[in-house]
Design a protein around this motif. Structure first.
Motif, PDB file in Angstrom:
ATOM      1  N   GLU A 119      28.400 104.328 -12.274  1.00  0.00           N
ATOM      2  CA  GLU A 119      29.375 103.413 -12.867  1.00  0.00           C
ATOM      3  C   GLU A 119      30.348 102.941 -11.788  1.00  0.00           C
ATOM      4  O   GLU A 119      30.567 103.637 -10.788  1.00  0.00           O
ATOM      5  CB  GLU A 119      30.168 104.118 -13.972  1.00  0.00           C
ATOM      6  CG  GLU A 119      29.327 104.578 -15.149  1.00  0.00           C
ATOM      7  CD  GLU A 119      30.135 105.348 -16.178  1.00  0.00           C
ATOM      8  OE1 GLU A 119      29.673 105.447 -17.312  1.00  0.00           O
ATOM      9  OE2 GLU A 119      31.235 105.865 -15.836  1.00  0.00           O
ATOM     10  N   PHE A 120      30.953 101.778 -12.022  1.00  0.00           N
ATOM     11  CA  PHE A 120      31.921 101.207 -11.081  1.00  0.00           C
ATOM     12  C   PHE A 120      33.261 101.004 -11.783  1.00  0.00           C
ATOM     13  O   PHE A 120      33.310 100.548 -12.937  1.00  0.00           O
ATOM     14  CB  PHE A 120      31.434  99.852 -10.559  1.00  0.00           C
ATOM     15  CG  PHE A 120      30.120  99.914  -9.833  1.00  0.00           C
ATOM     16  CD1 PHE A 120      30.043 100.352  -8.525  1.00  0.00           C
ATOM     17  CD2 PHE A 120      28.947  99.538 -10.481  1.00  0.00           C
ATOM     18  CE1 PHE A 120      28.834 100.408  -7.863  1.00  0.00           C
ATOM     19  CE2 PHE A 120      27.729  99.588  -9.823  1.00  0.00           C
ATOM     20  CZ  PHE A 120      27.673 100.031  -8.508  1.00  0.00           C
ATOM     21  N   TYR A 121      34.333 101.332 -11.070  1.00  0.00           N
ATOM     22  CA  TYR A 121      35.692 101.150 -11.568  1.00  0.00           C
ATOM     23  C   TYR A 121      36.493 100.410 -10.505  1.00  0.00           C
ATOM     24  O   TYR A 121      36.404 100.739  -9.315  1.00  0.00           O
ATOM     25  CB  TYR A 121      36.342 102.501 -11.878  1.00  0.00           C
ATOM     26  CG  TYR A 121      35.661 103.245 -13.003  1.00  0.00           C
ATOM     27  CD1 TYR A 121      36.156 103.200 -14.306  1.00  0.00           C
ATOM     28  CD2 TYR A 121      34.498 103.973 -12.762  1.00  0.00           C
ATOM     29  CE1 TYR A 121      35.510 103.864 -15.341  1.00  0.00           C
ATOM     30  CE2 TYR A 121      33.846 104.641 -13.793  1.00  0.00           C
ATOM     31  CZ  TYR A 121      34.357 104.588 -15.074  1.00  0.00           C
ATOM     32  OH  TYR A 121      33.703 105.240 -16.099  1.00  0.00           O
ATOM     33  N   PHE A 122      37.274  99.424 -10.932  1.00  0.00           N
ATOM     34  CA  PHE A 122      38.106  98.661 -10.008  1.00  0.00           C
ATOM     35  C   PHE A 122      39.321  99.488  -9.618  1.00  0.00           C
ATOM     36  O   PHE A 122      40.050  99.992 -10.476  1.00  0.00           O
ATOM     37  CB  PHE A 122      38.545  97.352 -10.670  1.00  0.00           C
ATOM     38  CG  PHE A 122      39.427  96.485  -9.817  1.00  0.00           C
ATOM     39  CD1 PHE A 122      39.066  96.154  -8.519  1.00  0.00           C
ATOM     40  CD2 PHE A 122      40.630  95.994 -10.314  1.00  0.00           C
ATOM     41  CE1 PHE A 122      39.879  95.353  -7.729  1.00  0.00           C
ATOM     42  CE2 PHE A 122      41.438  95.189  -9.532  1.00  0.00           C
ATOM     43  CZ  PHE A 122      41.073  94.871  -8.245  1.00  0.00           C
ATOM     44  N   LYS A 123      39.522  99.656  -8.296  1.00  0.00           N
ATOM     45  CA  LYS A 123      40.615 100.479  -7.788  1.00  0.00           C
ATOM     46  C   LYS A 123      41.945  99.750  -7.943  1.00  0.00           C
ATOM     47  O   LYS A 123      42.307  98.913  -7.125  1.00  0.00           O
ATOM     48  CB  LYS A 123      40.382 100.818  -6.310  1.00  0.00           C
ATOM     49  CG  LYS A 123      39.583 102.072  -6.065  1.00  0.00           C
ATOM     50  CD  LYS A 123      39.393 102.319  -4.571  1.00  0.00           C
ATOM     51  CE  LYS A 123      40.693 102.487  -3.833  1.00  0.00           C
ATOM     52  NZ  LYS A 123      41.452 103.690  -4.272  1.00  0.00           N
ATOM     53  N   ASP A 124      42.654 100.075  -9.011  1.00  0.00           N
ATOM     54  CA  ASP A 124      43.985  99.506  -9.226  1.00  0.00           C
ATOM     55  C   ASP A 124      44.724 100.431 -10.184  1.00  0.00           C
ATOM     56  O   ASP A 124      44.485 100.405 -11.393  1.00  0.00           O
ATOM     57  CB  ASP A 124      43.890  98.094  -9.800  1.00  0.00           C
ATOM     58  CG  ASP A 124      45.234  97.391  -9.844  1.00  0.00           C
ATOM     59  OD1 ASP A 124      46.214  98.010 -10.304  1.00  0.00           O
ATOM     60  OD2 ASP A 124      45.320  96.223  -9.420  1.00  0.00           O
ATOM     61  N   ASP A 125      45.635 101.259  -9.632  1.00  0.00           N
ATOM     62  CA  ASP A 125      46.359 102.215 -10.465  1.00  0.00           C
ATOM     63  C   ASP A 125      47.169 101.522 -11.542  1.00  0.00           C
ATOM     64  O   ASP A 125      47.307 102.038 -12.661  1.00  0.00           O
ATOM     65  CB  ASP A 125      47.289 103.072  -9.596  1.00  0.00           C
ATOM     66  CG  ASP A 125      46.526 104.096  -8.775  1.00  0.00           C
ATOM     67  OD1 ASP A 125      45.352 104.374  -9.102  1.00  0.00           O
ATOM     68  OD2 ASP A 125      47.107 104.615  -7.796  1.00  0.00           O
ATOM     69  N   GLY A 126      47.713 100.348 -11.221  1.00  0.00           N
ATOM     70  CA  GLY A 126      48.525  99.630 -12.192  1.00  0.00           C
ATOM     71  C   GLY A 126      47.743  99.219 -13.428  1.00  0.00           C
ATOM     72  O   GLY A 126      48.315  99.075 -14.516  1.00  0.00           O
ATOM     73  N   LEU A 127      46.436  99.024 -13.247  1.00  0.00           N
ATOM     74  CA  LEU A 127      45.571  98.647 -14.369  1.00  0.00           C
ATOM     75  C   LEU A 127      44.835  99.850 -14.960  1.00  0.00           C
ATOM     76  O   LEU A 127      44.058  99.700 -15.906  1.00  0.00           O
ATOM     77  CB  LEU A 127      44.543  97.600 -13.906  1.00  0.00           C
ATOM     78  CG  LEU A 127      45.108  96.271 -13.391  1.00  0.00           C
ATOM     79  CD1 LEU A 127      43.980  95.398 -12.860  1.00  0.00           C
ATOM     80  CD2 LEU A 127      45.873  95.545 -14.489  1.00  0.00           C
ATOM     81  N   GLY A 128      45.058 101.021 -14.366  1.00  0.00           N
ATOM     82  CA  GLY A 128      44.355 102.204 -14.854  1.00  0.00           C
ATOM     83  C   GLY A 128      42.919 102.296 -14.391  1.00  0.00           C
ATOM     84  O   GLY A 128      42.095 102.935 -15.063  1.00  0.00           O
ATOM     85  N   ASP A 129      42.593 101.661 -13.257  1.00  0.00           N
ATOM     86  CA  ASP A 129      41.233 101.709 -12.688  1.00  0.00           C
ATOM     87  C   ASP A 129      40.171 101.364 -13.736  1.00  0.00           C
ATOM     88  O   ASP A 129      39.343 102.207 -14.107  1.00  0.00           O
ATOM     89  CB  ASP A 129      40.950 103.092 -12.085  1.00  0.00           C
ATOM     90  CG  ASP A 129      41.922 103.472 -10.989  1.00  0.00           C
ATOM     91  OD1 ASP A 129      42.317 102.574 -10.223  1.00  0.00           O
ATOM     92  OD2 ASP A 129      42.287 104.650 -10.905  1.00  0.00           O
ATOM     93  N   PRO A 130      40.175 100.126 -14.233  1.00  0.00           N
ATOM     94  CA  PRO A 130      39.255  99.781 -15.321  1.00  0.00           C
ATOM     95  C   PRO A 130      37.791  99.771 -14.887  1.00  0.00           C
ATOM     96  O   PRO A 130      37.468  99.451 -13.734  1.00  0.00           O
ATOM     97  CB  PRO A 130      39.699  98.367 -15.719  1.00  0.00           C
ATOM     98  CG  PRO A 130      40.312  97.808 -14.467  1.00  0.00           C
ATOM     99  CD  PRO A 130      40.994  98.980 -13.808  1.00  0.00           C
ATOM    100  N   MET A 131      36.910 100.125 -15.821  1.00  0.00           N
ATOM    101  CA  MET A 131      35.475 100.061 -15.568  1.00  0.00           C
ATOM    102  C   MET A 131      35.052  98.594 -15.453  1.00  0.00           C
ATOM    103  O   MET A 131      35.519  97.739 -16.210  1.00  0.00           O
ATOM    104  CB  MET A 131      34.724 100.741 -16.707  1.00  0.00           C
ATOM    105  CG  MET A 131      33.245 100.902 -16.475  1.00  0.00           C
ATOM    106  SD  MET A 131      32.482 101.802 -17.849  1.00  0.00           S
ATOM    107  CE  MET A 131      30.780 101.837 -17.271  1.00  0.00           C
ATOM    108  N   VAL A 132      34.179  98.301 -14.475  1.00  0.00           N
ATOM    109  CA  VAL A 132      33.713  96.933 -14.276  1.00  0.00           C
ATOM    110  C   VAL A 132      32.194  96.937 -14.125  1.00  0.00           C
ATOM    111  O   VAL A 132      31.587  97.954 -13.802  1.00  0.00           O
ATOM    112  CB  VAL A 132      34.364  96.282 -13.031  1.00  0.00           C
ATOM    113  CG1 VAL A 132      35.850  96.079 -13.244  1.00  0.00           C
ATOM    114  CG2 VAL A 132      34.107  97.111 -11.776  1.00  0.00           C
TER     115      VAL A 132
END
Length: 253
Positions: A119-132
């Protein structure tokens, strides 16, 4: 001695300018965080253990031809690494249902998955590292299709290596997270495993008892986190087997 230049500070590590061009010093902190840093504590000795365990895993990967950013351990809390261009993704490989996949898909925790799932997650703590999805990654230019193919191949090789190492000491590798970076050598680019591999970034369960030996101990208030990480280090031979669980462990060089 001149004060080192801090390049970046995250929840569990600090990066400093390295002694040579193209290098960084990675410092492991004792901070423990969960739920996007909503839960936080300081666990004495955790950074020492993670530094040594990440060295163990990265060295093993380098030895079998899986490229990483790791160069050498400097001291108890620091290691020398190659400077890389981090792809803004967290890559998660799952072997057993646990954590978010259990909630998302209604799977019983502990259910074996039919095959390793990447699985892939976008690295952004402000967004909660959403799955993409791969479509998001390609559309926003975070990585090319060739990059994605290479990342999946790297992640599955790490999974094979880690699963075997852990099963050999009675631990099931439930899932893990890695990051991948680009290293440029002239016009040639290659991808390497970056960040860290430690109980902070893995789910590790005792094969016989199901005891959790990873950060879920902290997330779920299941006991002492340093004790769990010390047990992993002891089983892998990073710590002597007769070492008592202590806040500041004595590690084997």
């Amino acid at each position: 001695m001149a004060r080192r230049k801090k390049i970046y500070e995250g929840k569990a590590k600090i990066l400093y300018e390295g002694p040579e061009p193209g290098t960084l010093v990675q410092y492991f902190k004792d901070d423990a965080t969960a739920f996007n840093a909503e839960k936080h504590d300081v666990v004495d000795g955790k950074g020492v253990l993670n530094n040594r365990l990440s060295e163990y895993f990265m060295t093993g990967l380098n030895n079998i031809g899986v490229p990483t950013h790791f160069l050498r351990r400097i001291n108890m809390r620091e290691q020398l690494i190659k400077s890389v261009e981090i792809i803004p993704l967290e890559i998660v490989v799952r072997n057993v249902a646990a954590g978010s996949i259990s909630k998302r898909l209604g799977l019983d925790e502990g259910s074996p998955l039919p095959r390793p799932i990447v699985e892939f997650y976008f690295k952004d703590d402000g967004l909660g590292d959403p799955m993409v999805s791969e479509e998001h990654i390609l559309a926003f230019g975070w990585a090319s299709q060739q990059d994605l193919d290479d990342i999946v191949a790297l992640a599955l090789r790490v999974n094979d290596f880690m699963s075997g190492i852990m099963m050999g000491v009675g631990i099931r590798l439930v899932d893990f997270k890695i990051e991948v970076g680009r290293i440029w050598e002239g016009d040639f680019m290659r991808l390497v495993v970056a960040d860290e591999i430690s109980p902070d970034s893995c789910r590790l369960w005792d094969v016989s008892t199901g005891q959790k030996l990873d950060k879920d101990v902290f997330r779920r208030d299941l006991g002492n986190l340093a004790d769990a990480y010390t047990e992993v280090a002891r089983r892998l031979g990073v710590l002597p087997r007769n070492t008592a669980s202590v806040g500041k462990p004595t590690l084997i060089n």
